[in-house]
Write a protein that holds these residues in place. Sequence first.
Motif: not given
Length: 563
Positions: A472-489
């Motif tokens: 199974p896979a889920v597409l999700f969406s938000g309004v903010n990019a975490v750490d400027g688009g780099v992301g966190q673990p």
Amino acid sequence: MRPLLALGLLAAPLPAQEAVLWSLGESPGDRLGACVAACGDVDGDGFPDWIVGVPKADANGPNSGSALVYSGLSGGLLFRFDGAASGVELGSAVGGAGDVNGDGHDDLIVGAPRRSVGFLSNGEALVFSGADGSVLHTITGTHQFGFTGSAVAGAGDVDGDGKSDFLVATPYADTNGIDSGEVEVYSGQSGALIRAHSGDTPGAHYGSALAGGRDVNGDGRCDYLVGAPADGTNGTDAGIAKLYSGLDGSALGYQLGTTGDRLGACVAFLGDLDQNGRDEYGFGAPGFGGGAGAVYVRDDAGAPLFSAFGTSTEGLGSSLAAAGQPLGDGTHCVLVGAPLAGGGGRALLLTASGAVAGDLPRPSQAASFGASVAGGFDANGDGRDELLVGDPTDDEAGNDSGRATLYSSAPLAGQTLCDGATGPCPCANQSAAGEGCTNSTGQGATLVTTGTASVALDGLQFHAAGLPSSKPAVLFSGVNAVDGGVGQPFKDGLLCTTGQSLRLGVRFASTAGTASWGPGIAAEGDFAAGTARFFQVWYRDPGLSVCGFGSNTSAALRVDFSE
């Protein structure tokens, strides 16, 4: 012959064209956008991609330089090539090399003209694989201060072996007098030299501009264009441009400038403007008329098709490219740069008759907009060609940081960020550019879009690949990019977006590890025109989970919704 046109009176905007994606230099002085080019289908997804030069980037020391390759489908970064050492200025010239090795992926050619290998600034040109980014060929200059790689281009199949060949210029070679210049044609299959051409006069800087890959005379071999803007045959800096036969290297035609014209500063094949089955071609002369500039377009028989002239000191003809059919009405166009025009430069479309279709909207920080141009590639499959404009002295990210802007009549829907090549994957499970952190399949999951970001049309679709089979896979969406688009673990992957999070449906991956969502995404999420959302896929990865958490995430996409 078509009418001669003066272009200074019309600077109408193009309502059908808008900036949909851009790349900015990372630091002051990077000069991103000094050169831009369409580069064919590098990643094999059926959509053409593009490449941008950043000759003053500092990844491996001051002015080591870089070249950035972007996906036509998603706008995401496919490859970043960095210069080997300080001062080599990789990315001073970039181009599509065609498929030189026959693996089904179009390859890339990049110049590093200040590279010193055995001689001072003899220069180098590198052909990179579109499949994996590896170096396929290295052409090292043999002339001290020759600056090999100052111009590069794909040549198409010149030698008839079924593989694409390539062109490399050494404009300061002393072959026929000091700085006369030289252009060499190389086999894409073997890297062997096919033939060479030398400049006609000392100081000509022969090869300052190159173009290839089109069969103008219909003999089954691709022909090529060479420009020498400092050629003195017809006066100081008059310039010359020549068309060569790919079959035997003979000159099929040429055009001379007059004193100060700098004709041949750019050369380009322009597509089949007159719809007779063969390509037209053109030359820029940015010094014409005391710097007003000019463009000369010839048909496949070498006869003048039309000429266009700038006004004041705008430098019209500093850059030139095929534009394809960007307007959606079947009109064939040419894209021309005038980077010295008042207000920060200019890039305008000319129709096949030489009429001005309008100007591309100029970014607010523009300084030399139109210094480089490319076009004639349909990046999003909507039937209208996209356009690319470079401005190496744009100041948005600092003085001369530079910008490259992609224009489209239907916005590309998605800019990749937060991938496993640059993000902090939780157990060193890094991956390639454009992929999430590595999962149990040995690669990361990708997320791309097809269609446009129009809320009214609401035809946008999301496609994930590289997922574990049948999970199974889920597409999700938000309004903010975490750490400027780099992301966190996050679990085995990276969390790339937060805020007003929405789940947009569960899918079970196919046996090939793919899943899709949409159309109808805008309505489902109640997304409004003028807003940006960030999208990502979370998926199960039990059993052979790389980091032991049992789930992972794809790379993320930013989508800017339009009306």
